[in-house]
Enzyme design. Structure first.
Site, PDB file in Angstrom:
ATOM      1  N   ASP A 123       0.869  -1.184   0.000  1.00  0.00           N
ATOM      2  CA  ASP A 123       0.000   0.000   0.000  1.00  0.00           C
ATOM      3  C   ASP A 123       0.902   1.229   0.000  1.00  0.00           C
ATOM      4  O   ASP A 123       1.909   1.256   0.709  1.00  0.00           O
ATOM      5  CB  ASP A 123      -0.870  -0.033   1.268  1.00  0.00           C
ATOM      6  CG  ASP A 123      -2.059   0.912   1.207  1.00  0.00           C
ATOM      7  OD1 ASP A 123      -3.193   0.449   1.400  1.00  0.00           O
ATOM      8  OD2 ASP A 123      -1.838   2.124   0.987  1.00  0.00           O
ATOM      9  N   PHE A 151      -7.089  -4.444  -4.072  1.00  0.00           N
ATOM     10  CA  PHE A 151      -8.045  -3.459  -3.554  1.00  0.00           C
ATOM     11  C   PHE A 151      -7.601  -2.030  -3.847  1.00  0.00           C
ATOM     12  O   PHE A 151      -8.435  -1.120  -3.855  1.00  0.00           O
ATOM     13  CB  PHE A 151      -8.159  -3.581  -2.021  1.00  0.00           C
ATOM     14  CG  PHE A 151      -8.687  -4.906  -1.551  1.00  0.00           C
ATOM     15  CD1 PHE A 151     -10.052  -5.133  -1.474  1.00  0.00           C
ATOM     16  CD2 PHE A 151      -7.822  -5.929  -1.183  1.00  0.00           C
ATOM     17  CE1 PHE A 151     -10.548  -6.348  -1.037  1.00  0.00           C
ATOM     18  CE2 PHE A 151      -8.313  -7.149  -0.736  1.00  0.00           C
ATOM     19  CZ  PHE A 151      -9.679  -7.362  -0.670  1.00  0.00           C
ATOM     20  N   TYR A 187     -14.538   7.178 -12.706  1.00  0.00           N
ATOM     21  CA  TYR A 187     -14.243   6.124 -11.723  1.00  0.00           C
ATOM     22  C   TYR A 187     -14.789   4.785 -12.209  1.00  0.00           C
ATOM     23  O   TYR A 187     -14.042   3.794 -12.311  1.00  0.00           O
ATOM     24  CB  TYR A 187     -14.840   6.496 -10.353  1.00  0.00           C
ATOM     25  CG  TYR A 187     -14.873   5.327  -9.399  1.00  0.00           C
ATOM     26  CD1 TYR A 187     -13.695   4.750  -8.943  1.00  0.00           C
ATOM     27  CD2 TYR A 187     -16.096   4.769  -8.982  1.00  0.00           C
ATOM     28  CE1 TYR A 187     -13.720   3.650  -8.089  1.00  0.00           C
ATOM     29  CE2 TYR A 187     -16.133   3.679  -8.126  1.00  0.00           C
ATOM     30  CZ  TYR A 187     -14.943   3.120  -7.690  1.00  0.00           C
ATOM     31  OH  TYR A 187     -14.975   2.033  -6.860  1.00  0.00           O
TER      32      TYR A 187
END
Ligand code: UDP
Length: 318
Positions: free
Chosen positions: A31, A69, A137
């Protein structure tokens, strides 16, 4: 399995990481902390702070799967600054796919979204409705889904895209805390903690029973279970796409009322203009996930979802 979780410092990524660890998997979180929080990464897993587009070095260690994710996920921002979304979501994901192919990683579970459908004329929404995203998006998530389909067919990847509807709730200390919060339930709960004076209801003249928009709220733990099942049932060379929701819609007013009941706070609400791009009703059909993955939501009651979100909000605030 040894798994790489991208975006494991974010809301859904941290909950899924905690569930994967509880199920006995070995997890490495990657991340860049652009929106996530280092202290949200569960203990018992390795955390690497870095760019998901540069995952190749890490993947060369050898992994059984990737759960992807990490993404930019603010609809309004995607309209204002699409470049950030095409690069941050699409370019990064294609680089991740290439790195997976080069390292021979066999499985992928991808966080797709109901926003890939746009404003479908059929409710509940099945996976067969046309994909017509109404903002960058949704368009970037659809583009990634399409890339995954071709990679699965050409390179034998066992891929699953899970199209989330309105994810809510929490899992103990893992919950929703965005710096820029746009989602209804956390915003309403901010009123109950005194961080916000009132909640704005975006339109009460929609063609619904009480005039407010209807959404399908799914508990984040039910969502996490679907990821575990997707990994276990993965099929080489196939890209499976499943909608994940409760199959029940709740209106904005019902959500506010439930938050009042759960928190015991009056939660003042005012009606504001409609928000651009909001469809009136979005409710999922999750029949396919139920029949093919053997998934079934266990926490479909809105009060249970709000109660868990409230427990998390209080723990953050006190
Ligand atoms: N909403 C609202 N007030 C807010 C935030 C959201 O009335 O302050 C409404 C929004 O118009 C939508 C629903 O709540 O109908 C869920 O919005 P959210 O942003 O949580 O999720 P979305 O469905 O847009 O992904």
């Amino acid at each position: 399995m040894k798994l790489l979780v991208t975006g494991g410092a974010g809301y859904i990524g941290s909950v899924c990481t905690a569930r994967l660890l509880a199920a006995g998997h070995e997890v490495v979180v990657l991340d860049d902390l652009s929106t996530g929080h280092a202290d949200a990464v569960p203990e018992d897993c390795r955390f690497v702070q870095g760019d998901v587009g540069e995952a190749g070095v890490l993947l060369a260690e050898g992994f059984d799967g990737v759960l992807h994710f990490a993404a930019k996920s603010l609809v309004g921002e995607s309209v204002q600054d699409p470049s950030k979304y095409w690069h941050g979501n699409v370019v990064t994901s294609v680089r991740l796919l290439d790195a997976m192919r080069d390292a021979g990683v066999p499985r992928l579970v991808f966080s797709s979204t109901a926003a890939t459908y746009g404003e479908p004329d059929q409710v509940p929404i099945r996976e067969t409705v046309p994909t017509r995203p109404t903002n960058p998006y949704g368009a970037t998530k659809l583009a990634i889904d399409q890339a995954i389909t071709s990679y699965a067919e050409a390179y034998g990847l066992a891929a699953t895209s899970l199209r989330y509807f309105n994810v809510a709730g929490a899992y103990g200390r893992f919950g929703e805390r965005h710096t820029t919060e746009t989602h209804l339930i956390p915003l309403v709960l901010q009123v109950a903690t005194g961080q916000r004076e009132q909640i704005q209801i975006y339109g009460d003249d929609w063609p619904t029973e009480d005039g407010t928009c209807i959404r399908d709220y799914i508990h984040v733990l039910d969502l996490a279970e679907a990821h575990l099942l997707a990994l276990e049932t993965a099929v080489a060379g196939r890209h499976r796409i499943y909608n994940l929701g409760n199959g029940t819609g709740f209106s904005v007013r019902q959500v506010v009322d439930t938050c009042r009941e759960v928190t015991g706070h009056p939660i003042p609400a005012v009606v504001a203009p409609r928000r651009a791009g909001d469809p009136a009703v979005l409710v999922a059909s999750s029949e396919l996930a139920q029949s093919e993955l053997g998934w079934k939501p266990q926490r479909a009651d809105l009060a249970d979802i709000v109660r868990d979100a409230w427990g998390f909000t209080q723990s953050q605030f006190s």
